[in-house]
Write a protein that holds these residues in place. Sequence first.
Motif, mmCIF file in Angstrom:
data_model
loop_
_atom_site.group_PDB
_atom_site.id
_atom_site.type_symbol
_atom_site.label_atom_id
_atom_site.label_comp_id
_atom_site.label_asym_id
_atom_site.label_seq_id
_atom_site.Cartn_x
_atom_site.Cartn_y
_atom_site.Cartn_z
ATOM 1 N N GLY A 112 4.453 13.835 -6.998
ATOM 2 C CA GLY A 112 3.117 14.244 -7.398
ATOM 3 C C GLY A 112 3.136 15.632 -8.007
ATOM 4 N N GLN A 128 -2.603 11.705 -8.057
ATOM 5 C CA GLN A 128 -2.067 12.357 -6.868
ATOM 6 C C GLN A 128 -2.544 11.673 -5.595
ATOM 7 O OE1 GLN A 128 0.034 14.684 -6.530
ATOM 8 N NE2 GLN A 128 -0.264 15.668 -4.573
ATOM 9 N N GLN A 129 -3.796 11.423 -5.496
ATOM 10 C CA GLN A 129 -4.330 10.822 -4.278
ATOM 11 C C GLN A 129 -5.251 9.662 -4.607
ATOM 12 O OE1 GLN A 129 -3.067 11.594 -1.578
ATOM 13 N NE2 GLN A 129 -2.140 13.556 -2.013
ATOM 14 N N PRO A 130 -4.704 8.591 -5.137
ATOM 15 C CA PRO A 130 -5.583 7.462 -5.390
ATOM 16 C C PRO A 130 -5.996 6.851 -4.048
ATOM 17 C CG PRO A 130 -3.313 6.874 -5.817
ATOM 18 C CD PRO A 130 -3.307 8.291 -5.367
ATOM 19 N N THR A 131 -7.172 6.293 -4.006
ATOM 20 C CA THR A 131 -7.615 5.771 -2.720
ATOM 21 C C THR A 131 -6.965 4.439 -2.414
ATOM 22 O OG1 THR A 131 -9.523 4.903 -3.840
ATOM 23 C CG2 THR A 131 -9.804 6.972 -2.638
ATOM 24 N N SER A 132 -6.529 3.727 -3.425
ATOM 25 C CA SER A 132 -5.861 2.469 -3.126
ATOM 26 C C SER A 132 -4.792 2.193 -4.159
ATOM 27 C CB SER A 132 -6.865 1.323 -3.136
ATOM 28 O OG SER A 132 -6.171 0.116 -2.949
ATOM 29 N N VAL A 133 -3.588 2.140 -3.695
ATOM 30 C CA VAL A 133 -2.512 1.767 -4.599
ATOM 31 C C VAL A 133 -1.750 0.627 -3.960
ATOM 32 C CG1 VAL A 133 -0.454 2.514 -5.786
ATOM 33 C CG2 VAL A 133 -2.301 4.123 -5.436
ATOM 34 N N GLY A 166 -4.149 15.634 2.418
ATOM 35 C CA GLY A 166 -4.492 15.086 1.114
ATOM 36 C C GLY A 166 -4.769 13.589 1.120
ATOM 37 N N ARG A 178 -8.184 1.900 6.378
ATOM 38 C CA ARG A 178 -7.710 0.559 6.032
ATOM 39 C C ARG A 178 -6.323 0.321 6.632
ATOM 40 N NH1 ARG A 178 -8.670 0.850 0.923
ATOM 41 N NH2 ARG A 178 -6.642 1.676 0.331
ATOM 42 N N GLU A 206 0.865 -1.177 0.000
ATOM 43 C CA GLU A 206 0.000 0.000 0.000
ATOM 44 C C GLU A 206 0.904 1.229 0.000
ATOM 45 O OE1 GLU A 206 -3.660 -0.326 1.212
ATOM 46 O OE2 GLU A 206 -4.047 1.757 0.691
ATOM 47 N N TYR A 207 0.624 2.123 -0.929
ATOM 48 C CA TYR A 207 1.394 3.362 -0.970
ATOM 49 C C TYR A 207 0.475 4.530 -0.663
ATOM 50 C CZ TYR A 207 3.578 7.519 -2.877
ATOM 51 O OH TYR A 207 4.058 8.800 -3.033
ATOM 52 N N GLN A 254 -8.606 5.263 2.922
ATOM 53 C CA GLN A 254 -7.286 4.630 2.871
ATOM 54 C C GLN A 254 -6.661 4.593 4.259
ATOM 55 O OE1 GLN A 254 -4.270 6.545 0.425
ATOM 56 N NE2 GLN A 254 -3.318 4.592 -0.026
ATOM 57 N N ARG A 297 0.371 8.554 -0.535
ATOM 58 C CA ARG A 297 1.049 9.813 -0.847
ATOM 59 C C ARG A 297 0.445 10.910 0.024
ATOM 60 N NH1 ARG A 297 4.013 11.230 -5.549
ATOM 61 N NH2 ARG A 297 3.119 9.813 -7.051
ATOM 62 N N PRO A 351 -7.050 10.417 1.711
ATOM 63 C CA PRO A 351 -8.460 10.114 1.920
ATOM 64 C C PRO A 351 -8.688 9.248 3.163
ATOM 65 C CG PRO A 351 -7.692 9.327 -0.234
ATOM 66 C CD PRO A 351 -6.500 9.761 0.528
ATOM 67 N N PRO A 395 2.949 3.048 -9.715
ATOM 68 C CA PRO A 395 2.674 1.749 -9.097
ATOM 69 C C PRO A 395 2.872 0.695 -10.174
ATOM 70 C CG PRO A 395 0.900 3.312 -8.698
ATOM 71 C CD PRO A 395 1.797 3.943 -9.712
ATOM 72 N N GLU A 422 6.883 10.618 -12.493
ATOM 73 C CA GLU A 422 5.704 10.576 -11.626
ATOM 74 C C GLU A 422 6.038 10.110 -10.218
ATOM 75 O OE1 GLU A 422 2.166 8.798 -13.312
ATOM 76 O OE2 GLU A 422 2.805 9.472 -15.285
ATOM 77 N N THR A 462 -1.645 5.231 -15.353
ATOM 78 C CA THR A 462 -2.291 5.770 -14.165
ATOM 79 C C THR A 462 -3.016 7.035 -14.582
ATOM 80 O OG1 THR A 462 -0.215 6.876 -13.724
ATOM 81 C CG2 THR A 462 -0.678 4.917 -12.438
#
Lengths: 971, 198, 333
Positions: free
Chosen positions: A908, C30-35, A334, A342, A276-277, A339, A279, A336, B46, A905, C25
């Motif tokens: 960000g 910038q802020q994906p909820t799950s990576v 920033g 979890r 899990e990453y 996440q 940012r 959510p 990713p 990338e 992607t």
Amino acid sequence: MLIKRTEREARRGMLAASLASQSGGGFDRRTFLRRSGLAAGALAAIGTLPLGGVRKAEAGPPAPPGARVTTTKAVCTHCSVGCTVVAEVANGVWIGQEPGWDSPLNRGSHCAKGAAVRELVHGDRRLRYPIKMVNGQWTRVSWDQAINEIGDKLVAIRQKSGPDAVHWLGSAKFSNEGAYLNRKFAAFWGTNNVDHQARICHSTTVTGVANTWGYGAQTNSYNDIRNAKTIIFMGSNAAEAHPVSLQHVLSGKELNRANMIVFDPRMTRTAAHATEYVRFRSGTDIPVVWGMLWHIFQNKWEDEQFIKQRVFGMDDVRKEVAKWTPDEVERVSGVPGEQLKRVAEMFAKQKPSTFIWCMGATQHTVSTANVRAFCNLILATGNVGGVGLGANIFRGHCNVQGATDLGLDIVTLPLYYGLVEGAWRHWCRVWEVDYNWMQARFVSKPMMEAPGIPSTRWFDAATLPKDQVAQQDNLKAMVVFGHGGNTITRMPKAAEGIEKLELLVVADPHPTTWAALSERKNDTYLLPICTQFECSGSRTASNRSLQWYERVVAPIFESKTDYEVFYLLAKKLGLAEQMFKNIKVENNVPVAEDLLREINRGGFSTGYCGQSPERLKAHMRNQDKFDLVSLRAPKDAPEVGGDYYGLPWPCWGTPAIRHPGTHQLYNTNLHVKDGGGTFRARFGLEYQGKTLLAEGSYSKDSELKDGYPEFTYGVLKKLGWDKDLADAERATIERIGGPNPDAVGWAIDLSGGIQRVCLEHGVIHYGNGKARANAWNLPDPIPTHREPIYTPRPDLVAKYPTYPDVKAQFRVPNIGFSVQKAAVDKGVAKEFPLILTSGRLVEYEGGGEETRSNKWLAELQQDAFIEINPADAAARNIQDGAWVLVSGPEMANGKVCRVKALVTERVGKGVSWMPFHFAGWFQNVDQRGKYPPGTDPIVLGESVNTITTYGFDPATGMQEPKATLCQIRAA
Amino acid sequence: MARMKFLCDADRCIECNACVTACKNEHEVPWGINRRRVVTLNDGKPGERSISMACMHCTDAPCQAVCPTNAFYTTADGVVLHSKDICIGCGYCFYACPFGAPQYPRVGNFGSRGKMDKCTFCAGGPEADNTVAEYAQYGTNRLAEGKLPLCAEMCSTKSLLAGDGDIIAAIYKERVTKRGYGSGAWGWKTAYRETIAT
Amino acid sequence: MATLSARIGAAVGAILFAVFLTFATPASAQQPTSVNPTASSVQEDKLLQELRRLQGRITIPDQRASVLIQPAGQDWRQFHQVTLHWIGGVAILGMLLLLVVFYAVRGMIKISRGRSGRTITRFSGLERFMHWMTAGTFVVLAISGLNITFGKNLLLPLIGPEAFTAFSQWGKYAHNYLSFAFTIGLVFIFFMWIKDNIPSAADMQWLREGGGIVGNRHPPARRFNAGQKIVYWVVVIGGVALAISGYLLMFPFYGTTISGMQTAQVVHGIFGVLLIAAMLAHIYIGTIGMEGAFEAMSTGDVDLNWAEEHHKLWVDEERKGMPAGGRPATARG
């Protein structure tokens, strides 16, 4: 085809076979030779043709005929993992490097730096002899002349401006013995202006963690992460900063199918292997952690029993956390809420969980608070004091842990005794010098007990008006041993500071940025110091294990060891006799073993007392006996039976009692004689009517089944355990205590008797206390979010301002609040819209002078660069690999840094990142010509710290290179 | 009979470049010649994976097939070696090599190619084992000393495996089974015409 | 051409890869909820199916090292080891066979009226110098080129590896350095003779009549007949293709990638063997194939009867251009 696979005549088979006949030649070579019609002799002749070979045979293998090849075990001098280096030496030349398979820390592995250390002692770009600058010209001088002139100038400065006008900046690359010697030297000189890289590394960790549960160090080890089920990295890019640690992390991740969660503003090489990453915005660690705790408290995932028994003040944390609703966390950081929920659930429920952090977390104005927030998350979930969990703080340099422990620091004497009178008296007893004599070395008793000037502020202390510097005079001299200049923020200010100094001494294998940055013309000395491969000693890895390393080759050229140079300086200043009373000196070189023995004699507070040179050497001889995961040798192993590898501190009592060291700190599941422990009771018995002692929690087989305070001779007496003391021990205690022997505590008992007796009774002499969720003595007792000084979110500053200004903090003003306010008022975030954060490259280390001078490493990173998101690059018409100009809010008008763009990338949108290892280009000026000829590093480049800005953690003086602003444009 | 192969477990590779400098250290390979390198795919996204790559010592090696002077030979251990005395630096092996392994020192005024240099699997060249002559042209011969290539031996995360193909394939297979994922035995299909079924 | 289509495939693949990278992607990443980077890791087999070439990022400046795997090398090997051998073998041996058969059937084409004893200047000194410079270097280039392709099968077994390597090494130097002389010659040839080599209506007739090779008729031609024009254009086009592809190979990675160099080598190989085959015919007709032809390039002067037979229109033009009664050509001997 000359050789057909079916024609193999010598079916020699696998490696085993080739082992059996090493000289057997190999693999169809003869067939090949015969068929190609070439005789071996002819080949040898042809081999010398210029179009041919890789290189001319020189120092490398094979060894010259007749030379005996010896093997030496050393330890890598780069990061804190402590990889064993096996060196093959022939005729005094280091000809080859083999994997150190037996070390449980690295099992033969290295990173790019470790695999290239042999080059360090070839020394193409090393300083060869002492050099001084005369009217802007580098001039060779003899050692005698250099030491004489430096000594005379120091004395003159001392007479005019007092001892505090000299700053003794030491190094995390010293051995423990060297670090100790430097600290001791500063004490004998009469100042607390003595510091090293830990200031800009984990000083905030040490302060934050020690204030939570007792000791400021990694609680577990790299190896222990193999046991974890959930691993969080926050602000740690271990894949580049501690590559070999990833061996343990990734193995553990695979075998346990563990969760590996990486929090970072940047998608790092570590994040690439995460499950899990996350940012988040630089500088919002506290909101993120509070955001996790919000979910944990909301869902009752916390470990209530652990909190009840072993934690003080968690309710105060709950109140602060309640403010950090998912919406507010997302607004500020920033991230959510889903996440975070979890991730929080994993950390709280899929235990054991470990939390790893590094510079990304520790290099901020709020870093002590960051670290405290992490500790609170760990405490709330009961993830400390056991196997596979804990605060796995990855230290930076090879001996930053040891140098920190040995007090190369502005706030303490060796081993965290602090600067109070009792501490001075303790060390004076160890050193066998009179306390009053020692006090006379200082300007005054208050100055003797006042923290010194941090490495981050030395140039402010040199350039600010005298009345703003809280000591007798400005800084007039820097004596820099093994510390880069480009790792400290605000380099343009540093350049001014260097010019202001009356004396600059750089003692280092390389000239470093210090030599090239400014326009100094005189009174600059460069002393060639050898690398640690050219001397022996011990170093403490991040997991607190001490490793003894042998000298591989003699110091090259005219270079000398740190030990010798300190001795020569002491001799010149007339201090040698006092300083080296109990230390054997051979040919001006103090014997490292004796230095360690002196550390052992005084190191009871932190358990540096049990690691005698003999025990450490036995560990290196018996590396293969230690288990990869538990780090422990079997009880029946010769010499090292039952020990943990490297006797990780605390290793209690005298070496004679053979304490095994402590693999996991505060582990109540083990007997204290097996490395068990409790949280340290160092903050008193109670606070505001609530107990600070553990309730119902104690280490295995403890005779005291509840919390208990620190032990003194008096406490021993009350329990009737004083009768277990040997006569000699009792005599020592009574001698120390004088009229009040009952007050003699476990840390200043030079006999080690109190420790020994406590261990026998299954208790730990430092007490059994609670960890503090509320650390009332820190600037923010409960971690509180505060925006970076230069924030991209000025809208948040009103609600989350930085700390108020302070007139004198570590002897200099901290005007962060004013700077932040001015930045918001001027709209700096509009002019400099990109967040600038910095970090490590795997190929280089620290200021990078050494690694950028290593041709095998330099080839891999030839240009300083800045990472920029494709969207930001496109908006600025910047191509990948093109030159760009970077400017920062504190740089003088029109000044820019010229670096290459790396469009990626990884960062960000709105974020840029630079490595901090480069120097030698300064604000678009190539400074190569300013290095002494032949000593300029192969690769030069702009340092990120030319751009980084003001901002200091109030508890430690830590700088803020991880969250500032910049603007980038195409060159 | 051992068939020597390389295998880079990309799920372990962290681009630390230890393999690269270990190689440079062991053989004193000059600046500009990269017998081994690490390439990162999908950098910064990713899915990013780094892979350490060098000569894979292919089965039925293309370099060997196209060499106009037959400078290559395959040892009994399946290691593809070459003679710098036979090589004329034409560059054909570089066109044929699927892995970009052949390297050419720049010689002469036009930067034209010198004799080809590449990974030897730490097995030296045609000269007598561990002689100065062999070292000068090809570097050390660890295989003859019963040691494996230093790049793999020093790999920080044990990502890069070198040795008997069957053994390293078994190690990789076991890892993938244990952890439940694997991005593939990079280059195996191309070099050895086989994959490791997991 | 399988390899060439593979090249095109590679180019398309590269573009697709870039597109893939761009859209792998979303821009709002910038802020994906799950990576989960582990779960989403790239897979070799999948990439190899999608792409012709796996390329990534590398820290060293040498960007060619950023190509991880290029299976196209296998295609190139197939071309070099099989296809080129066949093309070369068929073209060169076929041409030789053709010439032998032709010579056996037709023998040397004589000057039907016999030599007049009077000559006409056909090529100036400069023209001959340039011809021979180009021709001479071409022979060396051809031999050293053929050696690279066929030498290990044909020559190496005869002379052994040591001598073969020495020969090949010198061959490589000769090939590289003489290429400059060849190219200069080529440029001169192009400019010197372009005006005489523009195709014209007369060429059609000449071709229709088969150039008089079969039978005894001599279709009229100007300075160069259609056959010679074909040789000219074959040399110019083939030579330019060889020069460009050759220089791309000689200066690796200047403006090319590895696949570009593979393509360049394919072009170089094919044009090389074809031009060699064509030049065999040219040499034949200029020497033993035709009486009186060789003199054009040796002394520069040809027998008038030969000229009238083969280049009637040219002789007429030359005469017209001369003062009346003037000397149509220098009489020699």
